[in-house]
Design an enzyme around this catalytic site. Structure first.
Site, PDB file in Angstrom:
ATOM      1  N   ARG A 129       0.768  -1.261  -0.020  1.00 50.65           N
ATOM      2  CA  ARG A 129      -0.047   0.056  -0.040  1.00 50.65           C
ATOM      3  C   ARG A 129       0.720   1.211   0.108  1.00 50.65           C
ATOM      4  NH1 ARG A 129      -3.713  -2.385   3.805  1.00 50.65           N
ATOM      5  NH2 ARG A 129      -5.174  -3.455   2.474  1.00 50.65           N
ATOM      6  N   LYS A 151       3.758  11.510 -10.922  1.00 51.32           N
ATOM      7  CA  LYS A 151       2.795  10.792 -11.896  1.00 51.32           C
ATOM      8  C   LYS A 151       3.572   9.371 -12.196  1.00 51.32           C
ATOM      9  CE  LYS A 151       0.032  14.108 -14.293  1.00 51.32           C
ATOM     10  NZ  LYS A 151      -0.018  14.942 -15.701  1.00 51.32           N
ATOM     11  N   GLU A 193      10.786  18.613 -24.100  1.00 54.40           N
ATOM     12  CA  GLU A 193      10.037  19.101 -23.013  1.00 54.40           C
ATOM     13  C   GLU A 193      10.778  20.253 -22.458  1.00 54.40           C
ATOM     14  OE1 GLU A 193       7.236  17.712 -21.731  1.00 54.40           O
ATOM     15  OE2 GLU A 193       7.119  15.736 -22.695  1.00 54.40           O
ATOM     16  N   LYS A 234       8.920  23.167 -13.178  1.00 52.10           N
ATOM     17  CA  LYS A 234       7.873  21.946 -12.948  1.00 52.10           C
ATOM     18  C   LYS A 234       7.428  21.778 -11.624  1.00 52.10           C
ATOM     19  CE  LYS A 234       6.472  17.475 -13.524  1.00 52.10           C
ATOM     20  NZ  LYS A 234       6.320  16.362 -14.744  1.00 52.10           N
ATOM     21  N   GLU A 244      -3.186  18.019 -10.429  1.00 57.98           N
ATOM     22  CA  GLU A 244      -3.750  18.448 -11.746  1.00 57.98           C
ATOM     23  C   GLU A 244      -5.524  18.706 -11.774  1.00 57.98           C
ATOM     24  OE1 GLU A 244      -1.684  16.554 -15.204  1.00 57.98           O
ATOM     25  OE2 GLU A 244      -3.814  16.868 -16.291  1.00 57.98           O
ATOM     26  N   ARG A 248      -1.682  22.627 -13.332  1.00 59.95           N
ATOM     27  CA  ARG A 248      -0.781  21.552 -13.887  1.00 59.95           C
ATOM     28  C   ARG A 248      -0.919  21.137 -15.270  1.00 59.95           C
ATOM     29  NH1 ARG A 248       2.034  16.571 -10.478  1.00 59.95           N
ATOM     30  NH2 ARG A 248       3.041  15.478 -12.316  1.00 59.95           N
ATOM     31  N   HIS A 255       0.716  18.089 -26.072  1.00 56.53           N
ATOM     32  CA  HIS A 255       0.305  16.679 -25.699  1.00 56.53           C
ATOM     33  C   HIS A 255      -0.855  16.264 -26.145  1.00 56.53           C
ATOM     34  CE1 HIS A 255       3.772  16.985 -22.814  1.00 56.53           C
ATOM     35  NE2 HIS A 255       3.674  15.892 -22.638  1.00 56.53           N
ATOM     36  N   HIS A 259      -0.307  13.858 -28.654  1.00 54.35           N
ATOM     37  CA  HIS A 259      -0.654  12.367 -28.107  1.00 54.35           C
ATOM     38  C   HIS A 259      -1.551  11.524 -29.298  1.00 54.35           C
ATOM     39  CE1 HIS A 259      -2.562   9.080 -25.618  1.00 54.35           C
ATOM     40  NE2 HIS A 259      -3.504   9.273 -26.312  1.00 54.35           N
ATOM     41  N   HIS A 273       8.028  10.160 -27.990  1.00 57.31           N
ATOM     42  CA  HIS A 273       7.131  10.984 -27.121  1.00 57.31           C
ATOM     43  C   HIS A 273       7.325  12.673 -27.178  1.00 57.31           C
ATOM     44  CE1 HIS A 273       4.369  12.489 -24.186  1.00 57.31           C
ATOM     45  NE2 HIS A 273       5.387  13.034 -23.375  1.00 57.31           N
TER      46      HIS A 273
HETATM   47  N1  GLY Z   1       4.318  15.470 -17.575  1.00 56.48           N
HETATM   48  C1  GLY Z   1       3.326  16.242 -17.246  1.00 56.48           C
HETATM   49  C2  GLY Z   1       3.121  16.181 -15.638  1.00 56.48           C
HETATM   50  O1  GLY Z   1       3.803  15.760 -14.887  1.00 56.48           O
HETATM   51  O2  GLY Z   1       2.074  16.563 -15.230  1.00 56.48           O
END
Ligand code: GLY
Length: 376
Positions: A129, A151, A193, A234, A244, A248, A255, A259, A273
């Site tokens: 967990r 993420k 990026e 970031k 997010e 964010r 993207h 995408h 990517h």
């Molecule tokens: N790669 C986008 C983010 O981490 O929100």
């Protein structure tokens, strides 16, 4: 690895209260891994997850650094490539972490690029967990984006990164010497990026990149500066919107278009990517100009820099067949940022002035992309 150990790594803190952590950036930092872990988690055991390519170049150095600090480490090596972000490989990594007797208080290390970071991070998020983990990113893309912000995910048959969790690492160690072994195409894809941070919120950084990109490509202090600025940007956004729910989403500049292109190319080496993000950012700026949000000259300036560094800037730069415009729109609608069936677009009012655009008309996007497809 023969990188000289610099004595002055840079540190960026991601301030998230009890989940705060540092990103340490510098050349030769893998050699300091054991000492850093011993300071953070005395007596912790470690399981290192790496892919076959990264294992060949960097695993021995990581293990030696841990052994020097008296830290016991198990290795879990997975095949390289997006295919490893599968349920099967996720199960394998979870079981391997458990059989290595990694317990609460012990650590998982994700040593590699975005695939390993996402896979190992998600395994750490769920084993017992929640187990603590470190990111040791070895690609430019992972150092400036995927290793920061918590993420983690694997892929579903319905799309990329659809099964995952937010799970912040306890430390990110970005050894810039690992970029020496990166193929130039991979470095360039990661640079997309870096440009993203300038385009989305920092016009001065974009201007600096226009003047200094060759030095960033060459390595040395300019490269480290670009990585630090990117991580600071970031970190600032993640601190304000960890999960997010708003701001964010700006990190997804390029993207939504990207995408769809990546999916159209089967998430394969046909379009990496970062290359898809570059093409997507160029399309987002072109579309912003078309919508009258930004002067055409400003959009052209953004696109010119992406082209200058060798990145794709639209559909014309993608070799081979592309699907119809309606299929591209369908692929956008499979993105996980979709709200009530409509993808979220990040558009721009200027270089360094991106915003989350709600209510973009599908027909406007269809006409815009249709023209781009016709012009290939
Ligand atoms: N790669 C986008 C983010 O981490 O929100």
């Amino acid at each position: 690895m023969t990188a000289p150990l610099r004595t002055d790594p840079s540190t960026v803190t991601v301030a998230l209260g009890a989940r705060s952590y540092d990103i340490v950036i510098g050349r030769g930092l893998i050699a300091s891994l054991g000492a850093r872990i011993a300071a953070l988690r005395p007596a912790a055991k470690v399981a290192i997850v790496a892919d076959e390519n990264v294992a060949r170049y960097h695993l021995a150095a990581a293990e030696a650094a841990l052994a020097d600090a008296g830290i016991a480490a198990n290795r879990i090596v997975v095949p390289a490539g997006e295919g490893s972000k599968s349920f099967g490989m996720f199960e394998h990594v979870c079981e391997a972490i458990i059989s290595a007797r990694i317990e609460r208080g012990d650590l998982v290390i994700a040593l590699g690029g975005g695939v390993v970071g996402d896979l190992a991070g998600f395994a750490a998020a769920v084993v017992r967990r929640g187990t603590d983990y470190l990111q040791v990113p070895t690609t430019l893309l992972a150092q400036v984006d995927s290793s920061v912000g918590g993420k983690t995910a694997i892929d579903s048959t319905h799309g990329k990164n659809l099964i995952g969790a937010f799970h912040q690492p306890i430390l990110v160690v970005a050894d810039t010497a690992t970029l020496d072994t990166l193929p130039e195409r991979q470095f360039r894809a990661g640079y997309a990026e870096v440009v993203k941070y300038g385009l989305l919120g920092d016009a001065a950084f974009f201007t600096w990149l226009e003047a200094n990109w060759r030095a960033v490509y060459a390595g040395g202090p300019a490269r480290e500066h670009a990585i630090c600025v990117s991580c600071r940007a970031k970190a600032a956004i993640v601190q304000r919107d960890e999960r997010e729910s708003g701001e964010r989403a700006l990190l997804n500049l390029g993207h939504t278009f990207g995408h769809a292109l990546e999916a159209a190319c089967g998430f394969s080496d046909r379009l990496l990517h970062g290359e898809a993000v570059a093409a997507g950012m160029a399309l987002a700026f072109g579309f912003s100009a078309r919508q009258g949000l930004i002067p055409a000259t400003e959009a052209e300036r953004a696109i010119r820099h992406l082209a200058q560094v060798g990145l794709p800037t639209g559909l014309q730069d993608i070799a081979g067949e592309l699907p119809t415009v309606n299929r591209l729109l369908e692929l956008m609608a499979q993105d996980k940022k979709v709200m009530r069936g409509m993808p979220t677009f990040i558009l721009a009012r200027g270089i360094g002035a991106a915003f989350v655009a709600r209510g973009v008309e599908a027909d406007d996007v269809r006409i815009f992309l249709g023209e781009k497809l016709a012009g290939r």
